[in-house]
Design an enzyme around this catalytic site. Structure first.
Site, PDB file in Angstrom:
ATOM      1  CD  GLU A 121      39.410  48.361  29.339  1.00 29.58           C
ATOM      2  OE1 GLU A 121      38.203  48.283  29.633  1.00 29.58           O
ATOM      3  OE2 GLU A 121      40.130  47.366  29.181  1.00 29.58           O
ATOM      4  CE  LYS A 142      41.306  51.446  37.545  1.00 31.45           C
ATOM      5  NZ  LYS A 142      42.110  51.119  38.751  1.00 31.45           N
ATOM      6  CE1 TYR A 181      39.175  47.656  35.592  1.00 31.34           C
ATOM      7  CE2 TYR A 181      39.248  48.066  33.227  1.00 31.34           C
ATOM      8  CZ  TYR A 181      39.878  48.023  34.461  1.00 31.34           C
ATOM      9  OH  TYR A 181      41.216  48.361  34.562  1.00 31.34           O
ATOM     10  CB  THR A 214      42.460  51.304  32.655  1.00 23.01           C
ATOM     11  OG1 THR A 214      42.259  50.771  31.362  1.00 23.01           O
ATOM     12  CG2 THR A 214      41.103  51.771  33.178  1.00 23.01           C
ATOM     13  CG  ASP A 238      38.065  45.090  51.501  1.00 21.92           C
ATOM     14  OD1 ASP A 238      38.316  46.042  50.731  1.00 21.92           O
ATOM     15  OD2 ASP A 238      37.032  44.392  51.426  1.00 21.92           O
ATOM     16  NE  ARG A 248      35.449  41.777  27.036  1.00 20.56           N
ATOM     17  CZ  ARG A 248      36.728  42.057  27.286  1.00 20.56           C
ATOM     18  NH1 ARG A 248      37.250  43.212  26.920  1.00 20.56           N
ATOM     19  NH2 ARG A 248      37.511  41.185  27.891  1.00 20.56           N
TER      20      ARG A 248
HETATM   21  P1  NAD Z   1      44.608  42.030  39.094  1.00 22.50           P
HETATM   22  O1  NAD Z   1      43.167  41.708  38.995  1.00 22.50           O
HETATM   23  O2  NAD Z   1      45.610  41.058  38.554  1.00 22.50           O
HETATM   24  O3  NAD Z   1      45.004  42.267  40.623  1.00 22.50           O
HETATM   25  C1  NAD Z   1      44.211  43.018  41.493  1.00 22.50           C
HETATM   26  C2  NAD Z   1      44.718  42.784  42.917  1.00 22.50           C
HETATM   27  O4  NAD Z   1      43.930  43.602  43.801  1.00 22.50           O
HETATM   28  C3  NAD Z   1      44.592  41.347  43.393  1.00 22.50           C
HETATM   29  O5  NAD Z   1      45.773  40.941  44.058  1.00 22.50           O
HETATM   30  C4  NAD Z   1      43.426  41.392  44.379  1.00 22.50           C
HETATM   31  O6  NAD Z   1      43.513  40.424  45.407  1.00 22.50           O
HETATM   32  C5  NAD Z   1      43.538  42.807  44.910  1.00 22.50           C
HETATM   33  N1  NAD Z   1      42.261  43.318  45.420  1.00 22.50           N
HETATM   34  C6  NAD Z   1      41.053  43.267  44.791  1.00 22.50           C
HETATM   35  N2  NAD Z   1      40.113  43.831  45.575  1.00 22.50           N
HETATM   36  C7  NAD Z   1      40.744  44.271  46.685  1.00 22.50           C
HETATM   37  C8  NAD Z   1      40.311  44.945  47.856  1.00 22.50           C
HETATM   38  N3  NAD Z   1      39.030  45.285  48.038  1.00 22.50           N
HETATM   39  N4  NAD Z   1      41.229  45.245  48.795  1.00 22.50           N
HETATM   40  C9  NAD Z   1      42.536  44.916  48.628  1.00 22.50           C
HETATM   41  N5  NAD Z   1      42.988  44.251  47.549  1.00 22.50           N
HETATM   42  C10 NAD Z   1      42.108  43.936  46.584  1.00 22.50           C
HETATM   43  O7  NAD Z   1      44.781  43.461  38.432  1.00 22.50           O
HETATM   44  P2  NAD Z   1      45.968  44.033  37.527  1.00 22.50           P
HETATM   45  O8  NAD Z   1      45.774  43.600  36.142  1.00 22.50           O
HETATM   46  O9  NAD Z   1      47.247  43.773  38.212  1.00 22.50           O
HETATM   47  O10 NAD Z   1      45.622  45.597  37.591  1.00 22.50           O
HETATM   48  C11 NAD Z   1      46.150  46.411  38.633  1.00 22.50           C
HETATM   49  C12 NAD Z   1      45.647  47.831  38.438  1.00 22.50           C
HETATM   50  O11 NAD Z   1      46.084  48.322  37.182  1.00 22.50           O
HETATM   51  C13 NAD Z   1      44.126  47.952  38.430  1.00 22.50           C
HETATM   52  O12 NAD Z   1      43.777  49.126  39.096  1.00 22.50           O
HETATM   53  C14 NAD Z   1      43.770  48.030  36.958  1.00 22.50           C
HETATM   54  O13 NAD Z   1      42.589  48.775  36.773  1.00 22.50           O
HETATM   55  C15 NAD Z   1      44.981  48.772  36.417  1.00 22.50           C
HETATM   56  N6  NAD Z   1      45.322  48.507  35.013  1.00 22.50           N
HETATM   57  C16 NAD Z   1      45.469  47.224  34.561  1.00 22.50           C
HETATM   58  C17 NAD Z   1      45.873  46.994  33.254  1.00 22.50           C
HETATM   59  C18 NAD Z   1      46.091  45.604  32.715  1.00 22.50           C
HETATM   60  O14 NAD Z   1      46.353  45.456  31.514  1.00 22.50           O
HETATM   61  N7  NAD Z   1      46.026  44.555  33.523  1.00 22.50           N
HETATM   62  C19 NAD Z   1      46.096  48.083  32.394  1.00 22.50           C
HETATM   63  C20 NAD Z   1      45.902  49.376  32.891  1.00 22.50           C
HETATM   64  C21 NAD Z   1      45.534  49.575  34.209  1.00 22.50           C
HETATM   65  O1  DAU Z   2      43.399  48.631  28.337  1.00 22.55           O
HETATM   66  C1  DAU Z   2      43.746  48.356  29.651  1.00 22.55           C
HETATM   67  C2  DAU Z   2      42.889  47.234  30.170  1.00 22.55           C
HETATM   68  O2  DAU Z   2      43.374  46.040  29.560  1.00 22.55           O
HETATM   69  C3  DAU Z   2      42.911  47.096  31.679  1.00 22.55           C
HETATM   70  O3  DAU Z   2      42.343  48.238  32.260  1.00 22.55           O
HETATM   71  C4  DAU Z   2      42.139  45.864  32.140  1.00 22.55           C
HETATM   72  O4  DAU Z   2      42.265  45.704  33.535  1.00 22.55           O
HETATM   73  C5  DAU Z   2      42.710  44.655  31.428  1.00 22.55           C
HETATM   74  O5  DAU Z   2      41.959  43.499  31.770  1.00 22.55           O
HETATM   75  C6  DAU Z   2      42.700  44.858  29.920  1.00 22.55           C
HETATM   76  O6  DAU Z   2      41.345  44.899  29.418  1.00 22.55           O
HETATM   77  P1  DAU Z   2      40.933  44.187  28.037  1.00 22.55           P
HETATM   78  O7  DAU Z   2      39.494  43.907  28.072  1.00 22.55           O
HETATM   79  O8  DAU Z   2      41.486  44.928  26.873  1.00 22.55           O
HETATM   80  O9  DAU Z   2      41.829  42.835  28.191  1.00 22.55           O
HETATM   81  P2  DAU Z   2      41.485  41.291  27.917  1.00 22.55           P
HETATM   82  O10 DAU Z   2      42.765  40.541  28.091  1.00 22.55           O
HETATM   83  O11 DAU Z   2      40.301  40.824  28.666  1.00 22.55           O
HETATM   84  O12 DAU Z   2      41.102  41.309  26.379  1.00 22.55           O
HETATM   85  C7  DAU Z   2      41.987  41.819  25.394  1.00 22.55           C
HETATM   86  C8  DAU Z   2      41.272  41.774  24.059  1.00 22.55           C
HETATM   87  O13 DAU Z   2      41.086  40.410  23.687  1.00 22.55           O
HETATM   88  C9  DAU Z   2      39.884  42.390  24.088  1.00 22.55           C
HETATM   89  O14 DAU Z   2      39.628  43.016  22.827  1.00 22.55           O
HETATM   90  C10 DAU Z   2      38.951  41.180  24.254  1.00 22.55           C
HETATM   91  C11 DAU Z   2      39.707  40.077  23.537  1.00 22.55           C
HETATM   92  N1  DAU Z   2      39.521  38.699  24.067  1.00 22.55           N
HETATM   93  C12 DAU Z   2      39.712  38.519  25.410  1.00 22.55           C
HETATM   94  C13 DAU Z   2      39.565  37.279  25.969  1.00 22.55           C
HETATM   95  C14 DAU Z   2      39.759  37.052  27.448  1.00 22.55           C
HETATM   96  C15 DAU Z   2      39.221  37.646  23.233  1.00 22.55           C
HETATM   97  O15 DAU Z   2      39.088  37.831  22.004  1.00 22.55           O
HETATM   98  N2  DAU Z   2      39.073  36.415  23.786  1.00 22.55           N
HETATM   99  C16 DAU Z   2      39.219  36.166  25.119  1.00 22.55           C
HETATM  100  O16 DAU Z   2      39.052  35.003  25.548  1.00 22.55           O
END
Ligand code: NAD
Ligand code: DAU
Length: 364
Positions: A147, A175, A171, A145, A72, A303
């Site tokens: 966001e 961040k 969230y 992010t 962790d 949402r």
């Molecule tokens: P994810 O949820 O797929 O993965 C997160 C990982 O972190 C998992 O493997 C989980 O086990 C690990 N984790 C969670 N809590 C932990 C802890 N306390 N200690 C150690 N490990 C821990 O997330 P992701 O989508 O790969 O996002 C990765 C990073 O990028 C995040 O910081 C997220 O905010 C950022 N980000 C994501 C997106 C996106 O579109 N997914 C976009 C912009 C930024």
């Molecule tokens: O912008 C970067 C972010 O993108 C990251 O920081 C987050 O970790 C990542 O989860 C993502 O956030 P969003 O909320 O934009 O992603 P999500 O895939 O949850 O949703 C994308 C869009 O689709 C959002 O407008 C909500 C909508 N949505 C999502 C889900 C899961 C739906 O309409 N239906 C759904 O079932």
């Protein structure tokens, strides 16, 4: 395709700690780094929450210069000893609670991991960096992010690095808190932190709860495709391996204390994105329970606090560091649909009872 940005002869091998390396982006980054810099020491620290999957890294586990540690980021003693015993010079910090809908159901874990966890890592890294005499080539990359900048209207200019923070969900607020800490550690202590703020990623190893994998999997299972609200929300989509190449260039060429926005230049309305996915699935899947997939589209309750539009102005990383995305949304979605069609063994086990319970809470 793998991009490596500093594979020149003068490059010194790095000893990199990748937190959250068993999650979606983190695991893609681990693969990118191992493919690009085979001589580097790569250590993954991941708590293996519901979002972490060690299977994703299975092919690397036997390598001599790769190590996976389950732990962790809030555990200061564990982080201290890992930094010390592995002589880490670079941290790429991905570990986080990352799903907006889960943050609405239970914000506590988001504050704990995203704020307290990042603080713990920063403190440990500060002590480690000081203990080594503050080497100038150490780096702490904090992956964040778009966001944190809040929500845009239809004609607003895209987010730049100077857009004021205005997070709207637990969230994004957590961040934002972690970004402020990373920034403050450079400003106050000169710890070499760099922040990246990125738009929506998609591609291989994406956990089923997020829009694109959820839609792909539900099409394959013949389940409804739940579109929130009126489906007119806009996101900017970035293929995950393009994000990895951007982070690579930031680690090698970015300036400590700076922030870089990373985007895909691909703004799409949710409903249009879902329709694109439906068409691709109709074309590429040989067997489908329901065809055409568009028949499965269902508009559901919105949402709470749903941000309307995100858009990234990625001029700074382009002009200062020479990075641009290489994958169009059409090509990236095609690759992603292909990946979900051929990796049922990866995604099916994730549809656990726990996941179903979460699903039933959100999609009532
Ligand atoms: P994810 O949820 O797929 O993965 C997160 C990982 O972190 C998992 O493997 C989980 O086990 C690990 N984790 C969670 N809590 C932990 C802890 N306390 N200690 C150690 N490990 C821990 O997330 P992701 O989508 O790969 O996002 C990765 C990073 O990028 C995040 O910081 C997220 O905010 C950022 N980000 C994501 C997106 C996106 O579109 N997914 C976009 C912009 C930024
Ligand atoms: O912008 C970067 C972010 O993108 C990251 O920081 C987050 O970790 C990542 O989860 C993502 O956030 P969003 O909320 O934009 O992603 P999500 O895939 O949850 O949703 C994308 C869009 O689709 C959002 O407008 C909500 C909508 N949505 C999502 C889900 C899961 C739906 O309409 N239906 C759904 O079932």
């Amino acid at each position: 395709m793998t991009h490596s940005w500093n594979n020149g002869e003068n490059r010194q091998p790095r000893r990199i700690l990748i937190t959250g390396g068993a999650g979606f982006i983190g695991s893609n980054f681990v693969h990118h780094w191992c493919e690009s810099y085979g001589g580097d020491r790569v250590v993954v620290l991941d708590a293996l929450t519901y979002a972490g999957n060690r299977q994703t890294l299975a092919q690397l586990e036997g390598r001599e210069n790769f190590r996976f540690v389950q732990g962790d980021i809030c555990d200061r003693a564990a982080v201290d000893s890992l930094l010390q015993e592995e002589a880490i010079d670079t941290v790429a910090h991905f570990a986080a609670e990352s799903h907006v809908d889960r943050s609405i159901l239970g914000p506590g874990a988001f504050v704990q991991t995203n704020v307290v966890g990042t603080f713990t890592l920063l403190e440990a890294f500060r002590q480690h960096w000081n203990g080594k005499g503050q080497p100038s080539d150490y780096r702490f990359l904090h992956v964040s992010t778009d966001e944190v900048y809040g929500s845009l209207g239809p004609d607003d200019p895209a987010f730049t690095e100077t857009t004021p923070y205005a997070p709207n969900s637990p969230y994004s607020a957590s961040k934002a808190g972690s970004d402020h800490l990373a920034r403050a550690y450079f400003h106050t202590y000169k710890v070499p932190t760099i922040i990246t703020n990125c738009s929506n990623n998609y591609g291989p190893y994406h956990f089923p709860e997020k829009l694109i994998p959820l839609m792909c999997i539900n099409m394959l299972l013949g389940k409804p495709l739940p579109v929130y609200g009126d489906g007119q929300n806009v996101r900017d989509w970035l293929y995950v391996r393009d994000h990895c190449s951007a982070l690579d260039v930031v680690i090698h060429r970015g300036e400590p204390g700076e922030t870089y926005n990373v985007g895909g230049n691909n703004e799409v309305k949710n409903i249009d994105l879902v329709r694109m996915l439906c068409k691709l699935m109709d074309e590429m899947a040989t067997e489908l329970p329901v065809r055409p997939c568009e028949e499965l589209i269902t508009f559901v309750k919105d949402r709470p606090g749903h941000d309307r539009r995100y858009a990234i102005d990625a001029t700074k990383i382009k002009t200062e560091l020479g990075w641009t995305p290489s994958v169009t949304v059409e090509e990236g979605l095609r690759r992603t649909v292909e990946w979900f069609l051929t990796h049922e063994d990866w995604w099916k086990p994730l549809l656990s009872e726990e996941y179903q319970a979460y699903y039933n809470q959100v999609y009532v």
